[in-house]
Design a protein around this motif. Structure first.
Motif, PDB file in Angstrom:
ATOM      1  N   ASN A 280     -28.085 -14.179  -0.077  1.00  0.00           N
ATOM      2  CA  ASN A 280     -26.881 -14.599   0.649  1.00  0.00           C
ATOM      3  C   ASN A 280     -26.511 -16.024   0.270  1.00  0.00           C
ATOM      4  O   ASN A 280     -27.301 -16.755  -0.353  1.00  0.00           O
ATOM      5  N   SER A 281     -25.309 -16.394   0.629  1.00  0.00           N
ATOM      6  CA  SER A 281     -24.796 -17.697   0.207  1.00  0.00           C
ATOM      7  C   SER A 281     -25.320 -18.817   1.091  1.00  0.00           C
ATOM      8  O   SER A 281     -25.411 -18.667   2.306  1.00  0.00           O
ATOM      9  N   ALA A 282     -25.648 -19.963   0.463  1.00  0.00           N
ATOM     10  CA  ALA A 282     -26.083 -21.146   1.205  1.00  0.00           C
ATOM     11  C   ALA A 282     -24.915 -22.074   1.493  1.00  0.00           C
ATOM     12  O   ALA A 282     -25.086 -23.084   2.183  1.00  0.00           O
ATOM     13  N   MET A 283     -23.733 -21.750   0.980  1.00  0.00           N
ATOM     14  CA  MET A 283     -22.573 -22.651   1.127  1.00  0.00           C
ATOM     15  C   MET A 283     -21.302 -21.832   1.358  1.00  0.00           C
ATOM     16  O   MET A 283     -21.241 -20.650   1.001  1.00  0.00           O
ATOM     17  N   ASP A 284     -20.294 -22.523   1.890  1.00  0.00           N
ATOM     18  CA  ASP A 284     -18.953 -21.953   1.914  1.00  0.00           C
ATOM     19  C   ASP A 284     -18.354 -22.225   0.535  1.00  0.00           C
ATOM     20  O   ASP A 284     -18.355 -23.384   0.082  1.00  0.00           O
ATOM     21  N   GLY A 285     -17.873 -21.186  -0.160  1.00  0.00           N
ATOM     22  CA  GLY A 285     -17.348 -21.418  -1.509  1.00  0.00           C
ATOM     23  C   GLY A 285     -16.938 -20.127  -2.181  1.00  0.00           C
ATOM     24  O   GLY A 285     -16.301 -19.261  -1.539  1.00  0.00           O
ATOM     25  N   TYR A 286     -17.353 -19.967  -3.436  1.00  0.00           N
ATOM     26  CA  TYR A 286     -16.913 -18.813  -4.230  1.00  0.00           C
ATOM     27  C   TYR A 286     -18.124 -18.226  -4.959  1.00  0.00           C
ATOM     28  O   TYR A 286     -18.867 -18.954  -5.629  1.00  0.00           O
ATOM     29  N   ALA A 287     -18.309 -16.907  -4.787  1.00  0.00           N
ATOM     30  CA  ALA A 287     -19.406 -16.212  -5.483  1.00  0.00           C
ATOM     31  C   ALA A 287     -18.924 -15.836  -6.878  1.00  0.00           C
ATOM     32  O   ALA A 287     -17.842 -15.268  -7.025  1.00  0.00           O
TER      33      ALA A 287
ATOM     34  N   GLN B 263     -10.970 -12.113  -5.860  1.00  0.00           N
ATOM     35  CA  GLN B 263     -11.030 -10.666  -5.678  1.00  0.00           C
ATOM     36  C   GLN B 263     -11.088 -10.246  -4.206  1.00  0.00           C
ATOM     37  O   GLN B 263     -10.694  -9.128  -3.858  1.00  0.00           O
ATOM     38  N   GLY B 264     -11.553 -11.127  -3.326  1.00  0.00           N
ATOM     39  CA  GLY B 264     -11.676 -10.752  -1.912  1.00  0.00           C
ATOM     40  C   GLY B 264     -12.532 -11.778  -1.216  1.00  0.00           C
ATOM     41  O   GLY B 264     -12.761 -12.866  -1.753  1.00  0.00           O
ATOM     42  N   SER B 265     -13.013 -11.426  -0.013  1.00  0.00           N
ATOM     43  CA  SER B 265     -13.843 -12.409   0.694  1.00  0.00           C
ATOM     44  C   SER B 265     -15.011 -11.748   1.413  1.00  0.00           C
ATOM     45  O   SER B 265     -14.964 -10.572   1.782  1.00  0.00           O
ATOM     46  N   ALA B 266     -16.068 -12.546   1.561  1.00  0.00           N
ATOM     47  CA  ALA B 266     -17.291 -12.096   2.236  1.00  0.00           C
ATOM     48  C   ALA B 266     -17.637 -13.113   3.317  1.00  0.00           C
ATOM     49  O   ALA B 266     -17.708 -14.311   3.036  1.00  0.00           O
ATOM     50  N   LEU B 267     -17.802 -12.617   4.556  1.00  0.00           N
ATOM     51  CA  LEU B 267     -18.194 -13.506   5.651  1.00  0.00           C
ATOM     52  C   LEU B 267     -19.554 -13.067   6.171  1.00  0.00           C
ATOM     53  O   LEU B 267     -19.956 -11.913   5.975  1.00  0.00           O
ATOM     54  N   ALA B 268     -20.248 -13.973   6.858  1.00  0.00           N
ATOM     55  CA  ALA B 268     -21.517 -13.592   7.487  1.00  0.00           C
ATOM     56  C   ALA B 268     -21.222 -12.463   8.468  1.00  0.00           C
ATOM     57  O   ALA B 268     -20.337 -12.600   9.318  1.00  0.00           O
ATOM     58  N   GLY B 269     -21.902 -11.364   8.306  1.00  0.00           N
ATOM     59  CA  GLY B 269     -21.665 -10.209   9.170  1.00  0.00           C
ATOM     60  C   GLY B 269     -20.600  -9.264   8.650  1.00  0.00           C
ATOM     61  O   GLY B 269     -20.419  -8.179   9.213  1.00  0.00           O
ATOM     62  N   HIS B 270     -19.898  -9.664   7.591  1.00  0.00           N
ATOM     63  CA  HIS B 270     -18.842  -8.824   7.005  1.00  0.00           C
ATOM     64  C   HIS B 270     -18.956  -8.895   5.487  1.00  0.00           C
ATOM     65  O   HIS B 270     -18.373  -9.782   4.853  1.00  0.00           O
ATOM     66  N   ALA B 271     -19.721  -7.989   4.930  1.00  0.00           N
ATOM     67  CA  ALA B 271     -19.984  -8.044   3.479  1.00  0.00           C
ATOM     68  C   ALA B 271     -18.747  -7.640   2.685  1.00  0.00           C
ATOM     69  O   ALA B 271     -17.879  -6.911   3.183  1.00  0.00           O
ATOM     70  N   PHE B 272     -18.677  -8.122   1.445  1.00  0.00           N
ATOM     71  CA  PHE B 272     -17.677  -7.654   0.483  1.00  0.00           C
ATOM     72  C   PHE B 272     -18.353  -6.498  -0.253  1.00  0.00           C
ATOM     73  O   PHE B 272     -19.386  -6.690  -0.897  1.00  0.00           O
ATOM     74  N   THR B 273     -17.804  -5.308  -0.112  1.00  0.00           N
ATOM     75  CA  THR B 273     -18.584  -4.132  -0.525  1.00  0.00           C
ATOM     76  C   THR B 273     -18.410  -3.740  -1.988  1.00  0.00           C
ATOM     77  O   THR B 273     -19.259  -3.067  -2.555  1.00  0.00           O
ATOM     78  N   ALA B 274     -17.303  -4.178  -2.632  1.00  0.00           N
ATOM     79  CA  ALA B 274     -17.105  -3.797  -4.043  1.00  0.00           C
ATOM     80  C   ALA B 274     -17.963  -4.681  -4.938  1.00  0.00           C
ATOM     81  O   ALA B 274     -18.459  -5.717  -4.509  1.00  0.00           O
TER      82      ALA B 274
ATOM     83  N   THR C 260     -21.096 -19.255   4.176  1.00  0.00           N
ATOM     84  CA  THR C 260     -22.545 -19.449   4.347  1.00  0.00           C
ATOM     85  C   THR C 260     -23.143 -18.280   5.139  1.00  0.00           C
ATOM     86  O   THR C 260     -22.639 -17.951   6.207  1.00  0.00           O
ATOM     87  N   GLY C 261     -24.186 -17.682   4.591  1.00  0.00           N
ATOM     88  CA  GLY C 261     -24.875 -16.585   5.273  1.00  0.00           C
ATOM     89  C   GLY C 261     -24.356 -15.219   4.910  1.00  0.00           C
ATOM     90  O   GLY C 261     -24.989 -14.210   5.269  1.00  0.00           O
ATOM     91  N   ALA C 262     -23.219 -15.134   4.185  1.00  0.00           N
ATOM     92  CA  ALA C 262     -22.678 -13.813   3.816  1.00  0.00           C
ATOM     93  C   ALA C 262     -23.502 -13.211   2.678  1.00  0.00           C
ATOM     94  O   ALA C 262     -24.051 -13.928   1.838  1.00  0.00           O
ATOM     95  N   VAL C 263     -23.571 -11.868   2.668  1.00  0.00           N
ATOM     96  CA  VAL C 263     -24.309 -11.146   1.611  1.00  0.00           C
ATOM     97  C   VAL C 263     -23.626 -11.416   0.267  1.00  0.00           C
ATOM     98  O   VAL C 263     -22.394 -11.373   0.162  1.00  0.00           O
ATOM     99  N   MET C 264     -24.426 -11.680  -0.765  1.00  0.00           N
ATOM    100  CA  MET C 264     -23.862 -11.875  -2.112  1.00  0.00           C
ATOM    101  C   MET C 264     -23.285 -10.545  -2.599  1.00  0.00           C
ATOM    102  O   MET C 264     -23.959  -9.510  -2.534  1.00  0.00           O
ATOM    103  N   PRO C 265     -22.059 -10.536  -3.106  1.00  0.00           N
ATOM    104  CA  PRO C 265     -21.486  -9.296  -3.649  1.00  0.00           C
ATOM    105  C   PRO C 265     -22.305  -8.834  -4.857  1.00  0.00           C
ATOM    106  O   PRO C 265     -22.853  -9.667  -5.580  1.00  0.00           O
ATOM    107  N   ALA C 266     -22.362  -7.519  -5.077  1.00  0.00           N
ATOM    108  CA  ALA C 266     -23.088  -6.994  -6.240  1.00  0.00           C
ATOM    109  C   ALA C 266     -22.489  -7.593  -7.498  1.00  0.00           C
ATOM    110  O   ALA C 266     -21.256  -7.674  -7.634  1.00  0.00           O
ATOM    111  N   GLY C 267     -23.327  -8.057  -8.413  1.00  0.00           N
ATOM    112  CA  GLY C 267     -22.851  -8.627  -9.675  1.00  0.00           C
ATOM    113  C   GLY C 267     -22.692 -10.138  -9.642  1.00  0.00           C
ATOM    114  O   GLY C 267     -22.635 -10.778 -10.688  1.00  0.00           O
ATOM    115  N   ALA C 268     -22.616 -10.727  -8.457  1.00  0.00           N
ATOM    116  CA  ALA C 268     -22.506 -12.195  -8.367  1.00  0.00           C
ATOM    117  C   ALA C 268     -23.918 -12.770  -8.291  1.00  0.00           C
ATOM    118  O   ALA C 268     -24.804 -12.184  -7.685  1.00  0.00           O
ATOM    119  N   ASP C 269     -24.127 -13.923  -8.952  1.00  0.00           N
ATOM    120  CA  ASP C 269     -25.468 -14.515  -8.940  1.00  0.00           C
ATOM    121  C   ASP C 269     -25.466 -15.980  -8.521  1.00  0.00           C
ATOM    122  O   ASP C 269     -26.512 -16.614  -8.430  1.00  0.00           O
TER     123      ASP C 269
END
Ligand SMILES: Nc1nc2c(c(=O)[nH]1)N[C@H]1C(S)=C(S)[C@@H](COP(=O)(O)OP(=O)(O)OC[C@H]3O[C@@H](n4cnc5c(N)ncnc54)[C@H](O)[C@@H]3O)O[C@H]1N2
Ligand code: MOO
Ligand SMILES: [Mg+2]
Length: 406
Positions: A54-61, A76-87, A99-108
């Motif tokens: 998950n992300s340690a900062m507010d920003g861009y994956a 491409q979209g947005s991911a919040l803590a508790g609301h994952a970006f599913t694509a 901060t705290g949002a699940v990392m989208p698949a493919g982002a590192d």
């Protein structure tokens, strides 16, 4: 031991710790009631923490390998803590992430929002981020199956948080110790009452009760007793029936109204008496059937020091807690410390830190009757049994006050 010989502090402690073993009963308590309780079993993590990247900062994956300085990425979209970006992250794209949002698949990697420019709905970083930057990896805090707390720890606030973060709602702890106390002395008067000439207030029971509360035990307060053997005998008998230990103050020396040891040997046994400690020499340790006995000297500072130095470790062991050595530091004394060889001295000091190191001084008289010498102190100055006086400017061992005295 020859008559009058004093037991060195380390030997007194070793003897008591060797004799006492932990109470075996446990109970399950909710976390809200678990502060300061002694953990009965080790606790293992039952899943990885964090459970996902998950992300340690507010920003861009982003995918770090794709980012080129000054080149725009499609949002491409947005991911919040508790609301994952599913694509999955598309090529040359990024996902707004908090901060705290699940990392989208493919982002590192996450680029902090302060480090990008937004232009025509695109995101531009003027540098190439390091792979993995600002990402908290799954399991980097705790691994599934890992021991997070050991049996015997006295639960602190952060440890309760750790248990909660593992989804644990209640824990197995050792049962609370029940410790009986009373004061004896015909000269003693309860605070709040008028003070006749030749009398003093019963301060020891107030101090001992408060220190025992800090230790997390249940206190059975048997009150203030006169210097009468029958009254003291009855209090001993009640403690034997109801408590794990009895802690008395006063009446352990050789005065005509010092009945405590006599009644201890009548109803139980005196295991040792008199320790090479100052203050606190007439300290007595014994047993009354299943109830341990600690006889603290009546002088108020001696009672505090012996409860802290000699009784506390033994009660911790009895409670099932891990007993750690006291935290000792070295400091330069700014005053001369008067001492006679013969007893280890626990002078009451005040220490402070400077860029040059730690310094310590005593606060007024070191008489064991003077509570003022300890009430404003923040450490002991520990002087070894055989040491004589110490000159100002010498290095000494200090022991910052622990939990019971703060
Ligand atoms: N001949 C000797 N006299 C004394 C010796 C010794 O070795 N030979 N040891 C001294 C030392 S060291 C200490 S410490 C005290 C210990 O005395 P006791 O444990 O017998 O206590 P008491 O005599 O009953 O009282 C001593 C002192 O403390 C005051 N006190 C007692 N209870 C309270 C209380 N609840 N709150 C406040 N103050 C209390 C009491 O009034 C006395 O002033 O013995 C020395 N004597
Ligand atoms: O132990 Mo006593 O307190 O030295 O006075
Ligand atoms: Mg006495």
């Amino acid at each position: 031991m020859t008559a009058g010989a004093l037991l060195p502090v380390a030997d007194a402690l070793a003897q008591m710790l060797a004799q006492v073993s932990a109470v075996s009963e446990t109970e399950q308590v909710p976390l809200a009631q678990a502060l300061d309780r002694v953990l009965a079993e080790p606790v293992l993590a039952s899943f990885d923490v964090p459970g996902y990247d998950n992300s340690a900062m507010d920003g861009y994956a982003v995918r770090a390998a794709e980012v080129k300085a000054g080149q725009a990425l499609t949002l491409q979209g947005s991911a919040l803590a508790g609301h994952a970006f599913t694509a999955a992250l598309a090529p040359q794209s990024c996902v707004r992430i908090m901060t705290g949002a699940v990392m989208p698949a493919g982002a590192d990697t996450v680029i902090m929002q302060e480090q990008v420019r937004l232009q025509d709905g695109k995101v531009i970083a003027d540098f190439v981020p390091k792979v993995g930057e600002n990402v908290r990896k799954a399991g980097e805090d705790l691994k599934n199956g890992q021991q997070v707390l050991s049996a015997g720890c006295r639960l602190t606030a952060p440890q309760l948080g750790l248990l909660a973060s593992l989804g644990i709602a209640d824990v197995a702890v050792r049962r609370k110790l029940k410790i009986a106390i009373f004061s004896t002395g015909d000269e003693l008067v309860l605070p709040g009452q008028p003070l006749p000439q030749g009398h003093i207030y019963d301060s020891n029971r107030v101090v001992l009760r408060a220190m025992l509360q800090r230790l997390g035990v249940e206190v059975l307060d048997l009150g203030l007793l006169p210097d009468q053997p029958e009254a003291i005998r009855q209090a001993f008998q009640r403690a034997m029936r109801e408590a794990d230990a009895l802690i008395t103050s006063a009446g352990v020396s050789v005065g005509d109204a010092d009945y405590t040891r006599q009644i201890l040997s009548e109803l139980g046994q005196v295991n040792f008496w008199k320790v090479a400690i100052k203050p606190g020499k007439p300290f007595a340790f014994g047993k009354l059937e299943n109830c341990w006995f600690f006889g603290l000297p009546g002088n108020p500072v001696a009672a505090v020091v012996t409860l802290d130095q000699l009784v506390q470790p033994v009660l911790l062991k009895l409670a099932g807690a891990t007993v750690s050595p006291a935290n000792q530091l070295t400091a330069v004394t700014t005053v001369t410390l008067k001492k006679q060889p013969g007893r280890a001295d626990y002078q009451r000091g005040y220490y402070w830190a400077t860029a040059e190191g730690l310094f310590v001084k005593t606060l007024g008289s070191q008489s064991s009757g003077m509570l003022s010498s300890i009430a404003n102190a923040n450490c002991y100055i520990v002087l070894p049994q055989q040491s004589g006086s110490i000159a100002s400017g010498e290095m000494v061992t200090i022991q910052p006050f622990g939990k019971l005295l703060q």
